[in-house]
Design a protein around this motif. Structure first.
Motif, PDB file in Angstrom:
ATOM      1  N   UNK B 372     -73.244 -25.402-108.101  1.00 35.86           N
ATOM      2  CA  UNK B 372     -74.138 -26.070-107.452  1.00 35.86           C
ATOM      3  C   UNK B 372     -73.360 -26.736-106.381  1.00 35.86           C
ATOM      4  N   UNK B 373     -73.446 -26.467-105.080  1.00 33.03           N
ATOM      5  CA  UNK B 373     -72.520 -27.077-104.176  1.00 33.03           C
ATOM      6  C   UNK B 373     -73.491 -27.777-103.265  1.00 33.03           C
ATOM      7  N   UNK B 374     -72.957 -28.823-102.894  1.00 37.20           N
ATOM      8  CA  UNK B 374     -73.850 -29.568-101.710  1.00 37.20           C
ATOM      9  C   UNK B 374     -72.684 -30.053-100.518  1.00 37.20           C
ATOM     10  N   UNK B 375     -73.284 -29.423 -99.314  1.00 40.67           N
ATOM     11  CA  UNK B 375     -72.183 -29.607 -98.234  1.00 40.67           C
ATOM     12  C   UNK B 375     -73.101 -30.457 -97.252  1.00 40.67           C
ATOM     13  N   UNK B 376     -72.738 -31.356 -96.653  1.00 44.77           N
ATOM     14  CA  UNK B 376     -73.391 -32.158 -95.426  1.00 44.77           C
ATOM     15  C   UNK B 376     -72.622 -32.192 -94.447  1.00 44.77           C
ATOM     16  N   UNK B 377     -73.299 -32.024 -93.126  1.00 43.47           N
ATOM     17  CA  UNK B 377     -72.508 -32.016 -91.930  1.00 43.47           C
ATOM     18  C   UNK B 377     -73.456 -32.972 -90.813  1.00 43.47           C
ATOM     19  N   UNK B 378     -72.855 -33.930 -90.313  1.00 45.32           N
ATOM     20  CA  UNK B 378     -73.506 -34.716 -89.497  1.00 45.32           C
ATOM     21  C   UNK B 378     -72.982 -34.450 -87.958  1.00 45.32           C
ATOM     22  N   UNK B 379     -74.084 -34.210 -87.214  1.00 47.30           N
ATOM     23  CA  UNK B 379     -73.742 -33.655 -85.708  1.00 47.30           C
ATOM     24  C   UNK B 379     -73.507 -34.677 -84.953  1.00 47.30           C
ATOM     25  N   UNK B 380     -73.816 -35.921 -85.285  1.00 47.10           N
ATOM     26  CA  UNK B 380     -73.362 -37.280 -84.306  1.00 47.10           C
ATOM     27  C   UNK B 380     -74.201 -37.337 -83.108  1.00 47.10           C
ATOM     28  N   UNK B 381     -75.480 -36.490 -83.074  1.00 42.59           N
ATOM     29  CA  UNK B 381     -76.298 -36.499 -81.773  1.00 42.59           C
ATOM     30  C   UNK B 381     -77.557 -36.903 -81.903  1.00 42.59           C
ATOM     31  N   UNK B 382     -77.811 -37.636 -82.910  1.00 42.08           N
ATOM     32  CA  UNK B 382     -79.396 -37.819 -83.117  1.00 42.08           C
ATOM     33  C   UNK B 382     -79.731 -38.254 -84.509  1.00 42.08           C
ATOM     34  N   UNK B 383     -81.274 -38.415 -84.898  1.00 40.66           N
ATOM     35  CA  UNK B 383     -81.312 -38.776 -86.288  1.00 40.66           C
ATOM     36  C   UNK B 383     -82.156 -37.661 -87.084  1.00 40.66           C
ATOM     37  N   UNK B 384     -82.170 -36.602 -86.534  1.00 39.07           N
ATOM     38  CA  UNK B 384     -83.103 -35.479 -87.470  1.00 39.07           C
ATOM     39  C   UNK B 384     -82.183 -34.808 -88.116  1.00 39.07           C
ATOM     40  N   UNK B 385     -82.771 -34.247 -89.378  1.00 43.42           N
ATOM     41  CA  UNK B 385     -82.229 -33.763 -90.375  1.00 43.42           C
ATOM     42  C   UNK B 385     -82.919 -32.347 -90.940  1.00 43.42           C
ATOM     43  N   UNK B 386     -82.122 -31.488 -91.548  1.00 43.66           N
ATOM     44  CA  UNK B 386     -82.857 -30.313 -92.234  1.00 43.66           C
ATOM     45  C   UNK B 386     -81.792 -29.753 -93.612  1.00 43.66           C
ATOM     46  N   UNK B 387     -82.419 -29.106 -94.501  1.00 44.60           N
ATOM     47  CA  UNK B 387     -81.928 -28.647 -95.352  1.00 44.60           C
ATOM     48  C   UNK B 387     -82.251 -27.162 -95.483  1.00 44.60           C
ATOM     49  N   UNK B 388     -81.147 -26.175 -95.941  1.00 46.79           N
ATOM     50  CA  UNK B 388     -81.145 -24.862 -96.065  1.00 46.79           C
ATOM     51  C   UNK B 388     -80.290 -24.431 -97.241  1.00 46.79           C
ATOM     52  N   UNK B 389     -80.669 -23.450 -98.011  1.00 45.71           N
ATOM     53  CA  UNK B 389     -80.134 -23.211 -99.143  1.00 45.71           C
ATOM     54  C   UNK B 389     -79.593 -21.682 -98.941  1.00 45.71           C
ATOM     55  N   UNK B 390     -78.225 -21.277 -99.264  1.00 45.65           N
ATOM     56  CA  UNK B 390     -77.648 -20.151 -99.177  1.00 45.65           C
ATOM     57  C   UNK B 390     -76.719 -19.896-100.591  1.00 45.65           C
ATOM     58  N   UNK B 391     -76.018 -18.727-100.307  1.00 44.46           N
ATOM     59  CA  UNK B 391     -75.283 -18.404-101.486  1.00 44.46           C
ATOM     60  C   UNK B 391     -73.709 -18.161-100.844  1.00 44.46           C
ATOM     61  N   UNK B 392     -72.737 -18.073-101.849  1.00 44.69           N
ATOM     62  CA  UNK B 392     -71.280 -17.536-101.520  1.00 44.69           C
ATOM     63  C   UNK B 392     -71.364 -16.132-101.163  1.00 44.69           C
ATOM     64  N   UNK B 393     -70.317 -15.744-100.280  1.00 44.64           N
ATOM     65  CA  UNK B 393     -69.967 -14.134 -99.916  1.00 44.64           C
ATOM     66  C   UNK B 393     -68.905 -13.748-100.922  1.00 44.64           C
ATOM     67  N   UNK B 394     -69.049 -12.909-101.652  1.00 48.34           N
ATOM     68  CA  UNK B 394     -68.063 -12.320-102.428  1.00 48.34           C
ATOM     69  C   UNK B 394     -67.749 -10.917-102.265  1.00 48.34           C
ATOM     70  N   UNK B 395     -66.453 -10.397-102.814  1.00 51.10           N
ATOM     71  CA  UNK B 395     -66.120  -8.963-102.704  1.00 51.10           C
ATOM     72  C   UNK B 395     -67.348  -8.098-103.339  1.00 51.10           C
ATOM     73  N   UNK B 396     -68.088  -8.830-104.344  1.00 48.95           N
ATOM     74  CA  UNK B 396     -69.005  -7.849-105.074  1.00 48.95           C
ATOM     75  C   UNK B 396     -70.161  -7.756-103.808  1.00 48.95           C
ATOM     76  N   UNK B 397     -70.628  -8.586-103.081  1.00 42.27           N
ATOM     77  CA  UNK B 397     -71.581  -8.489-101.898  1.00 42.27           C
ATOM     78  C   UNK B 397     -71.007  -7.085-101.195  1.00 42.27           C
ATOM     79  N   UNK B 398     -69.755  -7.103-100.924  1.00 37.78           N
ATOM     80  CA  UNK B 398     -69.582  -5.975 -99.940  1.00 37.78           C
ATOM     81  C   UNK B 398     -69.444  -4.513-100.984  1.00 37.78           C
ATOM     82  N   UNK B 399     -69.410  -4.689-102.098  1.00 35.84           N
ATOM     83  CA  UNK B 399     -69.625  -3.791-103.021  1.00 35.84           C
ATOM     84  C   UNK B 399     -70.824  -2.973-103.211  1.00 35.84           C
ATOM     85  N   UNK B 400     -71.787  -4.131-103.390  1.00 33.82           N
ATOM     86  CA  UNK B 400     -73.277  -3.648-103.390  1.00 33.82           C
ATOM     87  C   UNK B 400     -73.481  -2.877-102.316  1.00 33.82           C
ATOM     88  N   UNK B 401     -73.267  -3.566-101.112  1.00 40.27           N
ATOM     89  CA  UNK B 401     -73.686  -2.723 -99.875  1.00 40.27           C
ATOM     90  C   UNK B 401     -73.181  -1.829 -99.186  1.00 40.27           C
TER      91      UNK B 401
END
Lengths: 406, 406
Positions: B372-401
C-alpha cells in the motif's frame, strides 16, 4: 504569387549534411555506461534559428536558457550543445547555472556570443548535471566536429531509444539545391503536444526568421505533435532548426511550399522513427479518425485511441477487439453517434451503421500480425478527420520503465 | 435540524444481507469456461431504486433499458438481473431486444411489471448475448435465491477480476439497525467518471427517492468515481441501489449523515477492492494532491498522475522516480508552480521549494516495497486537495489485455 517548380529526393545523412554544418558526438562521462552522451551541431556562420518547446509547466533549465538565448540573439545561433543521460530538470537555480555554463563554454570555443548557443538535455529528471564533465569534454567535441559526424551526434542524444533517428532531403528549387537534415531522439514520455522530445534540424537555405518560425510550427504540428508513445509530455521537449544560407538559396513566397514539404518529409521520417522505436514497441499504428465534427475533435479522438492501454495491448496481442475502439471514441469527450459510427482495421470493416460484423474478426486478427497497422474510426458526426501515429504497449514497456533508474 | 447519534459496524455479507433481500449466482453457459455468469438480486417487496450510469456516449443496451425502466417505474424496482461474459454493447436493435427480454423473463418469474427489473451486463463488447440461454437459466436462478447467496452473486458478475468484491455494514440509528450491503465487479477499463463498472447496493432502510438519488450521487463521486485502473471508461458502467424499507427505519434529515457515512464506507470498500484487483495490479496507490487552485484541478491532477503509465510502472518497479510525478503535474493542464511544488512518497520528501532531495531516494525505494503506497504531490498553487486511488502497471496487465479474446 507563382509557386516555383521543385523536386524532392531523400538523401543519406542527417544534421551535418546541409552545407556549412558540422556535428560531433562523444562520451563526456555523464552516462554511467560510458556510451556517447554529448552532441554538438555547429554552423560555420551565424544561422537563423527557431524552436518550439514543451508546454509542460515544469520546464527544464535548458529549455528556459534556450528561450532566453533565442530572444537575446533575435533568432540567431551558431551552435546547439546537447547531452543525454541527465535531463537537468527540476534542478533549481543550480540547473540554470549549469545550462548557461554549457552554452558559455561552447561559445568560448567557437568564438561567438553565449546567446548564439542553444542548449538541450535529456535523461533522468531531478539529478544534477556536472558542468565540469561537460567543460572537460567540450574541446574534444570541437576537435571531433565533421561534416561526416551527423550519425555520431544522433547516437549521442539517445537514452532508451533502440536505434538512432536521422534523415536528410535535397530539394531542388528553380534548379538550385537546398538540403535539410535532422536528428531526433525519444522513446518514452512521448506525447509532445507543442514540441517533441529532442529534434534538431539544419538547412543550408536562407530563411527569414518569421518564415522559419512559421514553417517550423506548421510542420511540427503535423509530425512530432501527431505522435504519441505513452501520452506523457516531457519537461525537456524541444525542436530546434538552424538555417545558415550556405546554399545561396533564399526561401521566399514562391518556394515556401517546396521548403515546407521537404521539411515535413524530414520531420515525419524522424517522428515515425520515434514511434517505431517507442519503449517496448513492436508495431507502428496509424490511427485515422474520420466523420468528426471538427479537426480538433478528430485529433482529440485519435489521441485518445492512440493513448488507450486497452487498444495498445489488444494490437500488441493481435486481438481485433474493435469494441475497445468504440468505447474510447465514446468517452473521448467529442461528438459521437453510435448508430452511424464505423471501425475498420486494415481494410476490414468490423462495425458499421450501429451493428457489428464480428464474423470478420478472424480476418482482422490475421492482418494484425503485420508490423504496420492501420486503424480507422468514423465518429459518424461530421466530415473532419485527423491522423495520429502510435505504437503498441508491450510487457517490455513495463520492464523498461519499472527498471529505468534501478 | 439535529443529527441522530449513530454507530457503524462492518458486518459479514453483501447484497443479500439487508432484510428482505435474496440473491443468486449460477452458470447460464454465457462464459465458455462454464463459470458462474448470471446473478439475481431480488427484494421481497417493491424497493426504491436509484442508479448512476456511464457517461460514455457508446451506451450499452442494458444501460439504455435500465434507464427506461427507472423512468417508467418512477424509481421502483423488485430485482436486478445481470450477466457476465458478454457486455451486450454495440449490438444494435438486437441488443435492446435481449436486454428487454432478460428483464421481462425475470419479471414474469417474480410476478411484477417488467419495468421493475433493472438489467446490467459486463464482458466482451460487440458480441451478441443469447436471450435463450438466459431464459433457460432463470428458473434455476430463482430456485437458488437465498439470503445466504450474496457471495454467489458476487462471483457470477466477475470477468477478469482476481477475487469477488462484497461488503456490508450495520448502522444503528436512534437504537434501530439498518443494513447496507453491496457487491461490485471491475478490473480493467476502469475510470468510471460518473459511475463505475458494475456496483449493486441494497439496504433495508426506507429512503425517499430524491434522498436516495442524492446520497448515491454524492457517495459515488467520492468512491467509485475516485478510482482508476487504466483511464478507460466502459460502455456498461453502472451503480444501482435498492432500498426496500424492511428494517422499518426511514432515512430523514436527522439520519441522512449516518446513512451517507455508512453507504460511503461500503462503497469505498468495494471501490478499493476493484483497484486492488485491477488487472495485473500488485500495489494499491493512494494519490493525494494538495496546493491546488480548486478541488476540480486537484482531482484533474490526481487523475493524471494515477493514469500515467510512467508513474505506474515506476511504482511497480519500486523506483522512486519522483521527477515523473512533477512532469505529469506540469502537463496536467492545471495551475502549477515548480518553485513551490513538493513531492512526498510515504513520509519521505523528495522535492520541495524548487529543489530535489534525491539523496532520500534509497529510503523511498525501501518504502515502495510495501503493498500500500501513499504518494502526495503539492502543486504550490492554492489550498484545495483531492484523493484518488489507483494500482501499478505490470507486465501482467499487458498479458491479460493482449490475450483477452484470443
Amino acid at each position: 504569387m507563382t509557386t516555383t517548380s521543385h523536386t524532392l529526393a531523400m538523401i543519406a545523412g542527417g544534421v551535418a549534411t546541409p552545407a556549412g554544418f558540422r556535428a560531433a558526438g562523444i562520451s563526456a562521462g555523464i552516462k554511467a555506461s560510458g556510451k556517447p552522451d554529448l552532441a554538438l551541431i555547429v554552423s560555420d556562420r551565424p544561422a537563423t534559428a527557431a524552436a518550439v518547446f514543451t508546454t509542460n509547466k515544469a520546464q527544464a533549465a535548458p529549455v528556459l536558457v534556450s528561450r532566453e538565448h533565442l530572444a537575446a540573439s533575435q533568432g540567431t545561433a551558431r551552435a546547439i550543445v546537447t547531452n543525454s543521460g541527465c535531463a537537468n530538470a527540476c534542478t533549481g537555480e543550480d540547473g540554470l547555472r549549469v545550462a548557461r555554463g554549457m552554452a558559455a563554454a561552447t561559445a568560448d570555443l567557437i568564438g561567438c556570443p553565449a546567446e548564439q548557443v542553444l542548449v538541450a538535455s535529456t535523461g533522468v529528471i531531478g539529478v544534477s548535471l556536472s558542468l565540469d564533465k561537460i567543460r572537460t569534454a567540450l574541446p574534444r567535441g570541437m576537435a571531433a566536429l565533421g561534416a561526416d559526424q551527423g550519425a555520431a551526434a544522433a547516437q549521442a542524444i539517445m537514452t532508451t531509444d533502440p536505434f538512432p533517428k536521422e534523415a536528410a532531403i535535397c530539394v531542388s528549387i528553380g534548379g538550385r539545391d537546398v538540403r535539410i537534415g535532422g536528428t531526433a531522439k525519444g522513446s518514452g514520455m512521448i506525447e509532445p503536444m507543442m514540441a517533441t522530445m529532442l529534434g534538431f534540424l539544419t538547412t543550408d537555405a536562407a530563411v527569414p526568421l518569421p518564415v522559419l518560425q512559421r514553417v517550423l510550427r506548421e510542420v511540427v504540428d503535423n509530425t512530432f505533435n501527431a505522435i504519441t508513445v505513452d501520452g506523457e509530455c516531457s519537461t525537456n521537449d524541444c525542436v530546434m532548426i538552424l538555417a545558415n544560407g550556405a546554399s545561396g538559396v533564399t526561401i521566399d513566397d514562391a518556394s515556401y511550399q517546396a521548403f515546407a514539404q521537404a521539411l515535413e518529409t524530414v520531420c515525419l521520417r524522424l517522428a515515425l522513427g520515434i514511434v517505431r522505436g517507442g519503449e517496448g514497441a513492436t508495431k507502428l499504428i496509424t490511427i485515422t479518425v474520420t466523420g468528426a465534427a471538427s479537426g480538433s475533435e478528430a485529433r482529440t479522438a485519435a489521441k485518445a485511441i492512440a493513448n488507450s492501454p486497452l487498444v495498445k495491448t489488444a494490437v500488441h496481442g493481435g486481438d481485433p477487439n474493435w469494441g475497445r475502439l468504440i468505447a474510447v471514441a465514446g468517452r473521448a469527450g467529442v461528438a459521437f453517434d453510435l448508430s452511424r459510427a464505423a471501425v475498420t482495421i486494415g481494410s476490414i470493416e468490423l462495425f458499421k451503421d450501429g451493428r457489428p460484423f464480428d464474423e470478420q474478426a478472424p480476418e482482422a486478427a490475421k492482418y494484425l500480425k503485420n508490423d504496420d497497422i492501420n486503424i480507422a474510426v468514423d465518429l459518424g458526426s461530421g466530415s473532419a478527420s485527423a491522423t495520429v501515429w502510435t505504437c503498441d504497449l508491450s510487457a517490455e514497456y513495463v520492464r523498461i520503465n519499472a527498471e529505468y533508474r534501478t
